[in-house]
Design a protein around this motif. Structure first.
Motif, PDB file in Angstrom:
ATOM      1  N   SER A  24       0.837  -1.204   0.000  1.00 43.21           N
ATOM      2  CA  SER A  24       0.000   0.000   0.000  1.00 43.21           C
ATOM      3  C   SER A  24       0.872   1.254   0.000  1.00 43.21           C
ATOM      4  CB  SER A  24      -0.923  -0.015   1.207  1.00 43.21           C
ATOM      5  OG  SER A  24      -1.700  -1.187   1.173  1.00 43.21           O
TER       6      SER A  24
ATOM      7  N   ARG B  94      -4.915   2.560   2.180  1.00 43.42           N
ATOM      8  CA  ARG B  94      -4.622   2.645   3.616  1.00 43.42           C
ATOM      9  C   ARG B  94      -3.400   1.799   3.921  1.00 43.42           C
ATOM     10  NH1 ARG B  94     -10.586   3.489   5.787  1.00 43.42           N
ATOM     11  NH2 ARG B  94     -11.460   2.181   4.147  1.00 43.42           N
TER      12      ARG B  94
ATOM     13  N   ARG C 214      -5.004   0.315   8.722  1.00 44.91           N
ATOM     14  CA  ARG C 214      -5.677  -0.633   7.847  1.00 44.91           C
ATOM     15  C   ARG C 214      -6.822  -1.292   8.599  1.00 44.91           C
ATOM     16  NH1 ARG C 214      -2.045  -4.976   6.078  1.00 44.91           N
ATOM     17  NH2 ARG C 214      -1.129  -4.714   8.115  1.00 44.91           N
TER      18      ARG C 214
ATOM     19  N   ASP D 173      -3.687  -2.531  -5.691  1.00 45.22           N
ATOM     20  CA  ASP D 173      -3.077  -2.942  -4.416  1.00 45.22           C
ATOM     21  C   ASP D 173      -3.905  -4.125  -3.924  1.00 45.22           C
ATOM     22  OD1 ASP D 173      -1.820  -3.135  -1.988  1.00 45.22           O
ATOM     23  OD2 ASP D 173      -2.933  -1.460  -1.084  1.00 45.22           O
TER      24      ASP D 173
ATOM     25  N   ASP E  33      -3.532  -8.900   1.294  1.00 47.75           N
ATOM     26  CA  ASP E  33      -2.329  -9.625   1.747  1.00 47.75           C
ATOM     27  C   ASP E  33      -2.503 -11.116   1.455  1.00 47.75           C
ATOM     28  OD1 ASP E  33      -1.703  -7.146   2.693  1.00 47.75           O
ATOM     29  OD2 ASP E  33      -2.435  -7.582   4.722  1.00 47.75           O
TER      30      ASP E  33
HETATM   31 MG    MG Z   1      -1.925  -2.938   2.270  1.00 46.87          MG
END
Ligand code: MG
Ligand code: GDP
Length: 569
Positions: free
Chosen positions: A67, A80, A85, A130, A133
């Protein structure tokens, strides 16, 4: 268009697999094998016919700085980062406002997408993403990544100096490596060491990247050291042109076509070949020869005792049968032929059919359609046998003995009537002549001698043919025996014929399915344009060189979490 062709190919291959599945030729897993072939492309995110941007995504574990990198690119906080986040499931898209996103990946939750529009000419032809995860504890995150993955041209694999080989990301890299162009970023380079970069390079070499592009960045908000960030932006920009995008697209579709082709070919092989059916037919012949011999031997005593019972019970059946036959063809001879096919016989047949299934299995003929066809044989065998016994017994009883026997029998019968008649006529004539002559000369009158001789003559004329007739009467027992034997043989051969018919029908089905798969393969043959490395040197460094070897070594179940792909018209 190539994408449309891929989608058509995908649809037809899947329709074929479904059809084969429904008729039992393929398993659910086989269908899934084709279904899981990738048919999604980056191009389908955009309206077809328009110039689309290069789709680039930051990919990596939690907290490596994906990010932060996007924010740096945007020059503002579009994504963010770090502590702020609230949800790591969010996907941030940074895209020029002139770009029309037509579709998001199917089943992708719209509320998880944040689209940041910009007006920067620098990033005009790039769509930045983006991604969530990849190593998040929340498995849904990984699913979201997998949902996006097929729509991405360039993946920027972001790592930190401490964790440049986290498990999930690495596995995805190995499995999907060949499908994308890859760029590697070691972020948090303020903490990194040269040896780590070297080690990372070595790992990437092993994964199939001969000269990977590895860039080191420091994306802290303050006190940044000089880094490769500009080079990163520059490298991506150098790829964001119509020519390179086309190259990437062609390569991607070509790879997908090849994979689909392979999946379809492999699956089609599972339904067996012509040779396997020829062998199966031969094996059935052998199995049935042995079984029917065993059955004929095992049922021989039954036939004999049935014929005996029959002859003893109704020896007057022959003339009656002769008379009644034309009006009552359904009337059963007075013997229960239903008893012939007993449990023992049924078990022999079941064993033979089970053997056939085992043979089919060893000839790699799928057994499910065979299993579906064989109950018909198992259930009808008794009926077939009985029918044949009845028919055959009937015709044997209608014409007992051989033709010669029957001729002699009829002749002696006739003689037993004709000869005494002839003798009586002769005697009568003599009596008449004697009577007539005695009127002329009394000494001519017939004496006692004549009477005795005449009686003897008549008696002999009757007795000899009568006795012969009796003796020569064809034996009903023998006729019944012969009838039952023939009946059993033809009943058994009916079972054989019906079983062959089933094998033949399956063979035809199999040929049809194979033909259909061949047609599909042929229709899309040659549509795979070259998947050779492109002329662009930078791009060439970003691609895995030997995809298949890599995949073979490192295939993981990760890909299996794919949902069935969407295919749009
Ligand atoms: Mg991120
Ligand atoms: N030391 C250091 N920290 C960084 C760097 N880049 C990002 N960070 C911090 O690492 C944390 C996670 O960054 P973020 O961008 O949210 O990572 P993401 O989970 O990959 O999106 C944040 O607190 C960032 O400020 C870097 O280059 N060096």
């Amino acid at each position: 268009m190539a994408t449309d062709q891929l989608h058509q190919f995908y649809r037809q291959a899947n329709a074929w697999a479904q059809e084969a599945r429904q008729s039992g030729w393929l398993s659910e897993a086989d269908v899934e094998n084709i279904e899981s072939a990738e048919a999604r492309t980056p191009a389908e995110l955009f309206e077809s016919g328009t110039q689309r941007p290069l789709v680039v995504a930051f990919f990596g574990g939690t907290g490596v700085g994906k990010s932060s990198l996007l924010n740096r690119l945007a020059g503002q906080a579009v994504a963010r980062t770090g502590v702020e986040r609230p949800t790591s499931r969010e996907v941030t898209i940074y895209v020029h406002k002139s770009v029309q996103i037509q579709n998001l990946p199917e089943e992708f939750p719209v509320d998880k997408v944040k689209i940041a529009l910009h007006q920067e000419d620098n990033n005009h032809d790039i769509l930045w993403i983006d991604m969530p995860d990849i190593d998040s504890v929340d498995t849904r995150n990984r699913e979201l990544v997998l949902e996006w993955l097929p729509h991405i041209d360039v993946l920027i694999y972001v790592v930190s100096p401490e964790r440049y080989r986290d498990d999930r990301g690495w596995r995805l890299l190995l499995e999907h490596g060949h499908r994308h162009a890859w760029l590697f970023v070691i972020n948090q380079w303020d903490r990194g060491r040269e040896s780590q970069r070297e080690d990372f390079t070595r790992l990437l070499n092993e994964a199939g990247f001969k000269h990977p592009i590895i860039l080191c960045t420091d994306s802290r908000e303050k006190e940044r050291a000089p880094d490769d960030f500009e080079k990163l932006a520059q490298t991506i920009r150098s790829l964001a042109n119509a020519h390179t995008i086309k190259q990437l697209e062609t390569r991607g579709i070509s790879l997908r076509m090849q994979e689909l082709r392979k999946a379809l070919q492999q699956t089609a092989e599972k339904i067996g070949t012509d040779e396997s059916f020829t062998t199966l037919e031969q094996r059935w012949q052998e199995i049935w020869q042995a079984t029917s011999m065993e059955l004929e031997q095992g049922l021989a005593w039954k036939i004999e005792s049935m014929a005996e019972t029959f002859a003893a019970r109704d020896s007057s059946l022959l003339p009656r049968l002769k008379k009644t036959e034309p009006e009552q063809p359904q009337k059963k001879p007075a013997v229960d032929t239903g008893q012939m096919w007993d449990n023992w016989a049924q078990t022999r047949l079941d064993d033979a059919l089970d053997n056939l299934i085992v043979e089919a299995d060893s000839q790699t003929v799928p057994t499910a359609p065979l299993r579906a066809g064989l109950p018909e044989i198992r259930d009808n065998a008794r009926g077939w046998i009985e029918n044949h016994l009845q028919t055959s017994l009937r015709s044997a009883l209608l014409k007992p003995g051989t033709a010669l026997q029957r001729f002699i029998y009829r002749s002696t019968g006739l003689l037993a009537t004709l000869l005494p008649l002839a003798a009586l006529s002769w005697v009568g004539y003599r009596v008449f002549v004697g009577y007539y002559q005695s009127a002329l000369a009394p000494e001519q009158y017939l004496g006692i001698n004549f009477t005795t001789h005449s009686l003897l003559l008549v008696l002999t004329a009757w007795l000899i043919p009568w006795l012969a007739h009796r003796k020569l009467k064809p034996s009903l027992q023998k006729a019944a025996l012969r009838g039952l034997q023939t009946g059993l043989t033809s009943g058994l051969s009916e079972i054989d014929t019906q079983t062959r018919k089933i094998i033949e029908k399956l063979h035809q089905q199999q040929q049809q399915l194979r033909q259909n798969s061949e047609q599909i393969l042929q229709k899309y043959a040659g549509t795979e344009e070259s998947s050779q490395l492109p002329d662009n040197e930078t791009l060439a460094r970003m691609l895995v060189t030997e995809p298949d070897q890599n995949r073979a070594k490192t295939g993981t179940p990760e890909g299996k979490t794919h949902r069935p792909n969407r295919v749009t018209g």
